[in-house]
Write an enzyme that holds these catalytic residues in place. Structure first.
Site, PDB file in Angstrom:
ATOM      1  N   ASP A 151       0.855  -1.182   0.000  1.00 59.58           N
ATOM      2  CA  ASP A 151       0.000   0.000   0.000  1.00 59.58           C
ATOM      3  C   ASP A 151       0.896   1.239   0.000  1.00 59.58           C
ATOM      4  O   ASP A 151       1.785   1.350  -0.840  1.00 59.58           O
ATOM      5  CB  ASP A 151      -0.969  -0.048   1.192  1.00 59.58           C
ATOM      6  CG  ASP A 151      -1.955   1.112   1.232  1.00 59.58           C
ATOM      7  OD1 ASP A 151      -2.930   1.095   0.451  1.00 59.58           O
ATOM      8  OD2 ASP A 151      -1.733   2.049   2.023  1.00 59.58           O
ATOM      9  N   HIS A 182      -7.036  -6.244  -1.060  1.00 58.42           N
ATOM     10  CA  HIS A 182      -5.999  -5.229  -0.884  1.00 58.42           C
ATOM     11  C   HIS A 182      -4.932  -5.613   0.134  1.00 58.42           C
ATOM     12  O   HIS A 182      -3.794  -5.169   0.033  1.00 58.42           O
ATOM     13  CB  HIS A 182      -6.647  -3.912  -0.468  1.00 58.42           C
ATOM     14  CG  HIS A 182      -5.668  -2.805  -0.285  1.00 58.42           C
ATOM     15  ND1 HIS A 182      -4.863  -2.343  -1.307  1.00 58.42           N
ATOM     16  CD2 HIS A 182      -5.326  -2.073   0.818  1.00 58.42           C
ATOM     17  CE1 HIS A 182      -4.097  -1.365  -0.857  1.00 58.42           C
ATOM     18  NE2 HIS A 182      -4.343  -1.190   0.431  1.00 58.42           N
TER      19      HIS A 182
END
Length: 315
Positions: A94, A293
């Site tokens: 991320d 994610h």
């Protein structure tokens, strides 16, 4: 606790051998890598994961402009040196991925090899990103929502545990609409969390203990982490000298096929072009089926195997 770049960083550490620095994303902490420590250490590496600036037990500078990409890369450089090393493998997920990619871009002399999870390597666009997203989505893209001082900070801090539980469900491969090319758009008047489902049961890979640890790490609020987003356009200005530059160190990119980030505007096309754009990309981008994610938490075994093969191939 380690003194680097004018601040103190809290780190977790395990193992001996070549240094591997693991950089977390938003809204996370060093704990997001806890399933990587044992396997990497057993493979012969010294594993260090900091709470990055603004997170957890590390320092939280007050100034918004203390969270630029140059500060974040400086923290990694300072950490490597404070640990008594000249080089390290740098791995990020991320927001940690852009920090890892930029560390390899700006200080290739200090990076043995670099890996990014979820967020692909940086290729600087022709216009400031916040302005581009504002124009594309009428100010509703989540970056633009985060840009407003104090707004998201207050929304997320109302009930930290619920905020994090919703975020981790929303971004996971287990969410009902994951992988459908949705964009993270926010009605600024209503906030983001109101439309996020609050799961009754957490997925097997994210336990109540994980949620406890993460909630505790946000006891000082969300302003520091959100200040990273408030520097997106400033980062674009600061990196003008590297426009058109490429990451030349050995590189690995891993992402989930149900992750919202690789569906951002222009990103699918970029991922498809990476083998031609990255001179030392190892194999081809690794796409994990059914993964959302939270890459290294949702698919720890596959991520650990890929990381160890990559690190050993470039030892």
């Amino acid at each position: 606790m380690v003194d680097v770049n004018g601040i103190r960083l809290h780190i977790a550490e395990q193992g001996t051998g070549p240094l591997v620095v693991l950089l977390h994303g938003f809204p996370e902490s060093w704990h997001s890598w806890h399933r990587q420590f044992g396997p990497l250490a057993d493979a012969g590496f010294r594993v260090v994961a900091p709470d990055q600036r603004g997170y957890g037990r590390s320092d939280h500078p007050d100034a918004v402009d203390a969270y630029t990409i140059l500060h974040l890369v400086g923290d990694v450089v300072g950490l490597i040196r404070a640990l008594g090393e000249e080089q390290a493998y740098v791995v990020g997920h991320d927001w940690g991925a852009p920090v890892a990619w930029h560390t390899a871009l700006l200080r290739p002399d200090m990076v043995r090899a670099v890996a990014g999870l979820s967020v692909p390597p940086p290729f600087r666009g022709a216009q400031p990103p916040l302005a581009a997203m504002d124009e594309m989505y009428g100010g509703r893209f989540y970056w633009n929502y985060f840009e407003r001082p104090g707004v998201a900070d207050a929304e997320f801090a109302q009930d930290t545990r619920t905020t994090l539980r919703k975020f981790f469900h929303w971004g996971s491969g287990d969410a009902p609409h994951a992988g459908e090319g949705r964009q993270p758009l926010v009605d600024a008047d209503r906030g983001w969390l109101v439309d996020m489902e609050d799961p009754e049961v957490l997925p097997a890979w994210f336990t109540e203990d994980d949620l406890d640890a993460l909630t505790e790490s946000f006891s000082r609020g969300f302003t520091g982490p959100l200040n990273w987003y408030r520097n997106i356009d400033r980062n674009w200005e600061l990196t003008a000298a590297w426009h058109g530059a490429r990451v030349t160190r050995p590189a690995l990119y891993i992402y989930g096929d149900r992750d919202v980030v690789p569906a951002f505007p222009g990103t699918p096309e970029l991922i498809g072009q990476l083998p031609g754009l990255m001179p030392n990309l190892w194999r081809k981008p690794l796409k994990l089926a059914g993964c959302g994610h939270w890459t290294q938490q949702e698919r720890p075994d596959e991520v650990n195997t890929a990381l160890i093969e990559f690190l050993e191939a470039h030892s």
